[in-house]
Design a protein around this motif. Structure first.
Motif, mmCIF file in Angstrom:
data_model
loop_
_atom_site.group_PDB
_atom_site.id
_atom_site.type_symbol
_atom_site.label_atom_id
_atom_site.label_comp_id
_atom_site.label_asym_id
_atom_site.label_seq_id
_atom_site.Cartn_x
_atom_site.Cartn_y
_atom_site.Cartn_z
ATOM 1 N N GLU A 200 -9.800 -8.488 4.161
ATOM 2 C CA GLU A 200 -8.773 -7.556 4.612
ATOM 3 C C GLU A 200 -8.920 -6.194 3.932
ATOM 4 N N VAL A 201 -9.129 -6.222 2.625
ATOM 5 C CA VAL A 201 -9.176 -4.971 1.874
ATOM 6 C C VAL A 201 -10.369 -4.116 2.283
ATOM 7 N N VAL A 202 -11.553 -4.717 2.436
ATOM 8 C CA VAL A 202 -12.707 -3.897 2.806
ATOM 9 C C VAL A 202 -12.544 -3.347 4.224
ATOM 10 N N GLY A 203 -11.868 -4.101 5.086
ATOM 11 C CA GLY A 203 -11.602 -3.591 6.432
ATOM 12 C C GLY A 203 -10.643 -2.420 6.419
ATOM 13 N N PHE B 118 -8.838 -18.171 -0.980
ATOM 14 C CA PHE B 118 -7.785 -17.152 -0.904
ATOM 15 C C PHE B 118 -8.331 -15.756 -1.194
ATOM 16 N N VAL B 119 -9.067 -15.623 -2.296
ATOM 17 C CA VAL B 119 -9.501 -14.295 -2.732
ATOM 18 C C VAL B 119 -10.510 -13.709 -1.743
ATOM 19 N N THR B 120 -11.413 -14.514 -1.227
ATOM 20 C CA THR B 120 -12.382 -13.970 -0.269
ATOM 21 C C THR B 120 -11.714 -13.582 1.048
ATOM 22 N N SER B 121 -10.653 -14.275 1.418
ATOM 23 C CA SER B 121 -9.911 -13.880 2.625
ATOM 24 C C SER B 121 -9.211 -12.544 2.411
ATOM 25 N N GLY C 101 -1.803 -4.737 -3.195
ATOM 26 C CA GLY C 101 -1.105 -6.015 -3.287
ATOM 27 C C GLY C 101 -2.070 -7.193 -3.268
ATOM 28 N N ASN C 102 -3.066 -7.132 -2.390
ATOM 29 C CA ASN C 102 -4.071 -8.198 -2.348
ATOM 30 C C ASN C 102 -4.839 -8.292 -3.664
ATOM 31 N N ILE C 103 -5.206 -7.137 -4.200
ATOM 32 C CA ILE C 103 -5.939 -7.109 -5.465
ATOM 33 C C ILE C 103 -5.099 -7.709 -6.583
ATOM 34 N N THR C 104 -3.853 -7.292 -6.670
ATOM 35 C CA THR C 104 -2.982 -7.726 -7.765
ATOM 36 C C THR C 104 -2.712 -9.223 -7.697
ATOM 37 N N ALA C 105 -2.439 -9.734 -6.510
ATOM 38 C CA ALA C 105 -2.194 -11.172 -6.347
ATOM 39 C C ALA C 105 -3.442 -11.983 -6.683
#
Length: 400
Positions: free
Chosen positions: A345-348, A338-341, A306-310
């Motif tokens: 999350e995703v790498v964590g 936004f994208v770096t935030s 979801g983070n990637i797609t947004a």
């Protein structure tokens, strides 16, 4: 270089809404060329050099042979006319998907350095420097951040430029300057002693008084050759002053464009980390079955997707605004913040899926986890980019 493509490589599993189909056929061919290069020739070099904290110099030759530099600039590089911002961004994503350090090496050269000359130089300067840079016969760097100045560099730049006839004398220091230990041309930003305006200079590596020293003991971007530069009475001819840079407002135009590139890079880190976690979840077995069949693991994967797609959707529209010539500072800043935030999350979450193996470089994921912290901070911290957007939407400046 191989010309065959594995199905997963031709259509990224992370591209859930098929954003890559927005590229033209010719652009898609260039993207696949970059994908092959990163997969087949660059990736095998990454972990060993990341562990040693060394830059593999053969990367320069690999990128030179690929012909991928100079694509965004009309009349320079192998591809004419200039490619779209959508392709340039997607290429930045593709490189970071393999390794953020390598993406940064290329982005500093092809983005920050070349764009500074293309945007800030006159036609004679563009013709003098950009052809060799587009061919990667000469490598560029971009020197703005200082040891005592980061976010406040616009008003607090300490590096000075004093004019003496047709020569400028530069004194000061720069820090965290990627590629600077081996770059042929370093775009150095300094404040004029006579008018207090920021100016740009192309400093050539052999100029007396120019002294770059590699920064050691980094825990992120370990392949990137970041340097601390000392400038001691460096004499630069007026012909090397970027003629179209007259104030920091002109510099901000450059940063607006390159900040968008960093957001694309953050997307690439997300995509790379997600792909690693998904593959691991399919293969790793616990309690007699793959962990990808556990609800909590699927939750982490879906939140990551979801983070990637947004983020990807935001960046596609930002690229369209860039191509139309109507994008604004606050739009680049919102994307970067936004994208770096979301990347953090995703790498964590991705590292979490690996469990104890998530700290082993053999599994690649520690690189993404560590490098994300650097991307989160440079090209404007989340806080500074937030204040740029906040000023835009409220009309009130909250800067100190």
């Amino acid at each position: 270089m191989t010309t065959t493509h594995e199905p997963l490589q031709d259509h990224l599993v992370a591209d859930f809404y098929a954003y890559e189909t927005l590229l033209s056929d010719d652009e898609r061919k260039l993207l696949l060329k970059a994908r092959d290069l990163m997969r087949d020739q660059v990736k095998p070099l990454v972990n060993e050099n990341w562990a040693k904290g060394e830059f593999p110099t053969e990367l320069i030759g690999l990128f030179r042979e690929s012909g991928l530099a100079g694509l965004p600039y009309e009349g320079y590089g192998e591809h004419r006319p200039a490619v779209s911002n959508l392709l340039s961004g997607t290429m930045a994503m593709e490189m970071a998907r393999t390794d953020a350090s390598v993406s940064t090496f290329f982005g500093v050269h092809n983005g920050l350095a070349m764009y500074s000359i293309h945007s800030g130089g006159d036609q004679e300067q563009r013709d003098r420097w950009l052809p060799a840079m587009a061919a990667m016969e000469r490598i560029g760097a971009f020197a703005m951040t200082e040891p005592l100045g980061g976010s406040d560099v616009a008003g607090g730049m300490r590096t000075t430029a004093r004019r003496e006839g047709d020569t400028w004398v530069l004194n000061g220091a720069k820090k965290w300057i990627g590629n600077a230990t081996f770059a042929d041309y370093v775009v150095v930003w300094a404040r004029g002693e006579d008018d207090n305006h920021v100016k740009g200079f192309v400093v050539e590596k052999d100029m007396p008084g120019f002294d770059p020293k590699k920064i050691e003991n980094k825990l992120a971007f370990r392949i990137v050759e970041n340097a601390e530069i000392t400038l001691t009475d460096v004499r630069v001819p007026e012909a090397n002053r970027l003629q179209n840079i007259n104030s920091f407002r002109d510099v901000a135009e450059i940063l607006r464009a390159t900040r968008a590139g960093v957001a694309w890079q953050a997307l690439g880190v997300m995509v790379g980390a997600y792909e690693l976690a998904l593959d691991y979840a399919r293969e790793r077995k616990q309690f007699g079955r793959p962990i990808g069949g556990f609800q909590l693991v699927q939750d982490l994967l879906v939140k990551s997707l979801g983070n990637i797609t947004a983020s990807w959707g935001m960046l596609v529209q930002l690229a369209r605004l860039q191509d139309a010539g109507i994008f604004r500072d606050e739009q680049s800043s919102l994307a970067k913040a936004f994208v770096t935030s979301r990347m953090r999350e995703v790498v964590g979450w991705s590292r979490e899926i690996f469990g104890g193996n998530g700290i082993l470089l053999d599994h690649d994921i520690p690189r993404f986890f560590a490098d994300a912290e650097a991307i989160y901070s440079f090209e404007g911290t989340r806080e500074m980019n937030t204040l740029i957007v906040g000023k835009s939407i409220t009309g009130q400046s909250a800067f100190v």
